[in-house]
Design a protein around this motif. Sequence first.
Motif, PDB file in Angstrom:
ATOM      1  N   ASP A 129      -0.950   7.032   6.612  1.00  0.00           N
ATOM      2  CA  ASP A 129      -0.289   6.658   5.366  1.00  0.00           C
ATOM      3  C   ASP A 129       1.165   6.291   5.665  1.00  0.00           C
ATOM      4  O   ASP A 129       1.709   6.587   6.736  1.00  0.00           O
ATOM      5  CB  ASP A 129      -0.382   7.770   4.324  1.00  0.00           C
ATOM      6  CG  ASP A 129       0.270   9.070   4.773  1.00  0.00           C
ATOM      7  OD1 ASP A 129       1.407   9.037   5.274  1.00  0.00           O
ATOM      8  OD2 ASP A 129      -0.371  10.125   4.627  1.00  0.00           O
ATOM      9  N   ILE A 130       1.797   5.626   4.727  1.00  0.00           N
ATOM     10  CA  ILE A 130       3.136   5.095   4.947  1.00  0.00           C
ATOM     11  C   ILE A 130       4.168   6.187   5.224  1.00  0.00           C
ATOM     12  O   ILE A 130       4.937   6.079   6.194  1.00  0.00           O
ATOM     13  CB  ILE A 130       3.558   4.200   3.764  1.00  0.00           C
ATOM     14  CG1 ILE A 130       2.736   2.908   3.783  1.00  0.00           C
ATOM     15  CG2 ILE A 130       5.055   3.877   3.822  1.00  0.00           C
ATOM     16  CD1 ILE A 130       2.990   1.984   2.606  1.00  0.00           C
ATOM     17  N   PRO A 131       4.238   7.277   4.431  1.00  0.00           N
ATOM     18  CA  PRO A 131       5.238   8.315   4.745  1.00  0.00           C
ATOM     19  C   PRO A 131       5.072   8.899   6.144  1.00  0.00           C
ATOM     20  O   PRO A 131       6.062   9.132   6.852  1.00  0.00           O
ATOM     21  CB  PRO A 131       4.984   9.371   3.659  1.00  0.00           C
ATOM     22  CG  PRO A 131       4.431   8.592   2.512  1.00  0.00           C
ATOM     23  CD  PRO A 131       3.565   7.553   3.149  1.00  0.00           C
ATOM     24  N   PHE A 150      13.652   7.232   1.920  1.00  0.00           N
ATOM     25  CA  PHE A 150      12.789   8.064   1.099  1.00  0.00           C
ATOM     26  C   PHE A 150      13.347   8.302  -0.304  1.00  0.00           C
ATOM     27  O   PHE A 150      12.732   9.014  -1.106  1.00  0.00           O
ATOM     28  CB  PHE A 150      12.549   9.412   1.789  1.00  0.00           C
ATOM     29  CG  PHE A 150      11.597   9.328   2.953  1.00  0.00           C
ATOM     30  CD1 PHE A 150      10.228   9.342   2.747  1.00  0.00           C
ATOM     31  CD2 PHE A 150      12.074   9.201   4.251  1.00  0.00           C
ATOM     32  CE1 PHE A 150       9.337   9.245   3.810  1.00  0.00           C
ATOM     33  CE2 PHE A 150      11.205   9.101   5.328  1.00  0.00           C
ATOM     34  CZ  PHE A 150       9.828   9.122   5.105  1.00  0.00           C
ATOM     35  N   ASN A 153      10.527   6.302  -4.622  1.00  0.00           N
ATOM     36  CA  ASN A 153       9.195   6.917  -4.620  1.00  0.00           C
ATOM     37  C   ASN A 153       8.088   5.896  -4.378  1.00  0.00           C
ATOM     38  O   ASN A 153       6.926   6.271  -4.230  1.00  0.00           O
ATOM     39  CB  ASN A 153       8.942   7.630  -5.964  1.00  0.00           C
ATOM     40  CG  ASN A 153       9.844   8.835  -6.137  1.00  0.00           C
ATOM     41  OD1 ASN A 153      10.114   9.551  -5.170  1.00  0.00           O
ATOM     42  ND2 ASN A 153      10.311   9.067  -7.358  1.00  0.00           N
ATOM     43  N   GLU A 155       6.041   3.597  -2.170  1.00  0.00           N
ATOM     44  CA  GLU A 155       5.815   3.583  -0.731  1.00  0.00           C
ATOM     45  C   GLU A 155       6.041   2.214  -0.106  1.00  0.00           C
ATOM     46  O   GLU A 155       6.559   2.118   1.017  1.00  0.00           O
ATOM     47  CB  GLU A 155       4.397   4.082  -0.414  1.00  0.00           C
ATOM     48  CG  GLU A 155       4.215   5.569  -0.695  1.00  0.00           C
ATOM     49  CD  GLU A 155       2.899   6.101  -0.164  1.00  0.00           C
ATOM     50  OE1 GLU A 155       2.062   5.289   0.292  1.00  0.00           O
ATOM     51  OE2 GLU A 155       2.700   7.336  -0.214  1.00  0.00           O
ATOM     52  N   MET A 158       9.634   1.879   0.509  1.00  0.00           N
ATOM     53  CA  MET A 158      10.025   2.681   1.676  1.00  0.00           C
ATOM     54  C   MET A 158       9.800   1.881   2.953  1.00  0.00           C
ATOM     55  O   MET A 158      10.655   1.828   3.838  1.00  0.00           O
ATOM     56  CB  MET A 158       9.200   3.969   1.746  1.00  0.00           C
ATOM     57  CG  MET A 158       9.455   4.982   0.672  1.00  0.00           C
ATOM     58  SD  MET A 158       8.381   6.434   0.945  1.00  0.00           S
ATOM     59  CE  MET A 158       8.661   7.335  -0.585  1.00  0.00           C
TER      60      MET A 158
END
Length: 268
Positions: A129-131, A150, A153, A155, A158
């Motif tokens: 996932d991106i985070p 970050f 919110n 993604e 981000m």
Amino acid sequence: MSTLPPLSLLALNVKNLFDDGRFKEALEWLPISEHAHVNRFRFDADKHRALGSLLLRRYFFSKFLGVPWKELCFDRRPGSKPTLKIGNDTWVDYNTSHEGEWVVFVATSRPGLVVGIDCVRIDIPLHTDIPQFLRSFQSQLSTEEIEWIFYTNEENNMLKRFYELWGCKESYVKAIGVGLQRDLDTLSFKNKTEKEAWIVMQEDNWGYHLSDLDNDTIVVVCSGYPDKRPLDHDILAFCATTRPLGATYHQQAPFELVRWEALSNYLH
């Protein structure tokens, strides 16, 4: 030599450029010594970008220096930055980058000015996932950059912020010719203010310009004097037209788009 602007910016779109036998034809335009650099790649897309990069630099120097295409000779400086072998009384610094379907080029003839360029495609990671993907780069980002990435919110935002910062870092280390030997977390980038469209690094006196080649591809140009001289008025004016970090796509990059016909015109 033709009169050059402070920064010369070229872009080549290699999507379908080498179809219908054009790849073999264009490869023959290069000296045999450069063929291995292209053919070392396994996939056609990588070969096309490598070929496009070599063609684009020959096109520029043949056109603006008036040197026959095949008489141009290139080398590398300590740190592996490419350079053109030219008379000691002539200063030319250049850099190339490629990503996706784009090859980009920047050059300057301002004595002592060095340039770097980085082309980045905003790709969504496939296997994580991106985070999590972004956290894998935390050691190469400053604390302020991590907080800014970050802070949103969303993604996809981000991811976009990360790639923009990465392009700034890459363009700087390419300008000074050290590759990735420099610890990237020591390079911290931000917008100068909320109202001013300037991208600044917390150290040194360098100019940055970020713009978009298409909806998924950004390009960052870095220019400056290693001896920390102030930037020229023309360079500052160019940097002032940058798209701020994190802003939405709104204009294409200020690059001259080079086409097949233009390349072929400088074969002799």
